[in-house]
Design a protein around this motif. Structure first.
Motif, short mmCIF file in Angstrom:
data_model
loop_
_atom_site.label_atom_id
_atom_site.label_comp_id
_atom_site.label_asym_id
_atom_site.label_seq_id
_atom_site.Cartn_x
_atom_site.Cartn_y
_atom_site.Cartn_z
N ASN A 203 -6.87 13.25 14.27
CA ASN A 203 -7.98 12.62 14.97
C ASN A 203 -7.41 11.41 15.71
O ASN A 203 -7.08 10.40 15.08
CB ASN A 203 -9.03 12.19 13.93
N PRO A 204 -7.28 11.49 17.03
CA PRO A 204 -6.58 10.44 17.78
C PRO A 204 -7.25 9.07 17.67
O PRO A 204 -6.62 8.06 17.97
CB PRO A 204 -6.63 10.93 19.23
N VAL A 205 -8.51 9.03 17.26
CA VAL A 205 -9.18 7.74 17.11
C VAL A 205 -8.63 6.98 15.91
O VAL A 205 -8.48 5.75 15.94
CB VAL A 205 -10.70 7.95 16.95
N MET A 206 -8.32 7.71 14.85
CA MET A 206 -7.92 7.05 13.59
C MET A 206 -6.47 7.30 13.21
O MET A 206 -5.94 6.61 12.34
CB MET A 206 -8.80 7.56 12.45
N GLU A 207 -5.84 8.31 13.79
CA GLU A 207 -4.54 8.73 13.29
C GLU A 207 -3.47 8.77 14.36
O GLU A 207 -3.75 9.04 15.53
CB GLU A 207 -4.67 10.13 12.65
N ASN A 208 -2.24 8.49 13.96
CA ASN A 208 -1.07 8.74 14.79
C ASN A 208 -0.44 10.04 14.35
O ASN A 208 -0.53 10.42 13.19
CB ASN A 208 -0.06 7.61 14.63
N VAL A 209 0.25 10.68 15.28
CA VAL A 209 0.92 11.92 14.92
C VAL A 209 2.29 11.94 15.60
O VAL A 209 2.45 11.47 16.72
CB VAL A 209 0.05 13.14 15.30
N ARG A 210 3.29 12.40 14.87
CA ARG A 210 4.60 12.62 15.47
C ARG A 210 5.15 13.93 14.91
O ARG A 210 4.70 14.40 13.87
CB ARG A 210 5.55 11.44 15.21
N TRP A 211 6.10 14.50 15.62
CA TRP A 211 6.60 15.81 15.18
C TRP A 211 8.03 15.98 15.63
O TRP A 211 8.53 15.28 16.50
CB TRP A 211 5.72 16.93 15.74
N GLU A 212 8.69 16.92 14.98
CA GLU A 212 10.04 17.28 15.37
C GLU A 212 10.16 18.80 15.29
O GLU A 212 9.41 19.45 14.57
CB GLU A 212 11.08 16.58 14.48
N LEU A 213 11.13 19.33 16.05
CA LEU A 213 11.29 20.77 16.17
C LEU A 213 12.73 21.12 15.82
O LEU A 213 13.66 20.48 16.31
CB LEU A 213 11.00 21.16 17.63
#
Lengths: 82, 82
Positions: free
Chosen positions: A69-79
Motif C-alpha cells: 500500500n503506497p500510502v503506508m508502505e515502502n517496497v523494494r525488490w531484487e531479481l
C-alpha cells in the motif's frame, strides 16, 4: 529466462508499528533490553519467466500495486536468475 | 556499538503456503500468468546495542526462538552497523 524476485515490504518510518512494539516489549521481558526499533514487514518470493526488462517492469508493478500500500508502505525488490 | 539486524523468516519448501497460492491466483487473474512459486514470509528489522559477537549470538537466538517456528520455518539474518 526465469527469474526469482525477492520483494521486501516495510512500513514507512512515520507509520506506527503496533506488532513491532509488541515484539519489542516481549523481547524486553525475555532479557533482551538492548533491542529497540523493531519493525515487522513482509517478504515475498516469486518466480517469473520472460525477458529481463519485461520482468523488471512487471515486478515493479506487482510490488507497488498488489503487494504493498503506497500510502503506508515502502517496497523494494531484487531479481536473480533462477 | 549499535547494529541493525535484518531477519528473514520463510516457510520451509515442503510446507504449503496458502497465502502465497492466493496471491499467485490473484496475479494470474491480473494478467500475470508467468508468475509461479509465490511464497510469503516475514521480514523483521531491529536495532541492538552491544559487542558484535554478543549481538550476533543474541540475534541468532531471537530469530530461532522468538521470531520463527523451527518446525515449519527457516530463518536467516544479517547485521549492519547502524
Amino acid at each position: 529466462m526465469t527469474y526469482r524476485a525477492k520483494i521486501y515490504v516495510t512500513l514507512k518510518p512515520s507509520i506506527l508499528d503496533p506488532q513491532g512494539r509488541t515484539v519489542e516489549r516481549a523481547l524486553s521481558h525475555l532479557e533482551h533490553q538492548n533491542v529497540e526499533g523493531v519493525r515487522i514487514g513482509k517478504y515475498v518470493e516469486m518466480t517469473l519467466s520472460g525477458e529481463r526488462g519485461d520482468v523488471e517492469a512487471q515486478v515493479q508493478q506487482i510490488a507497488e500495486t498488489v503487494l504493498s500500500n503506497p500510502v503506508m508502505e515502502n517496497v523494494r525488490w531484487e531479481l536473480t536468475e533462477a
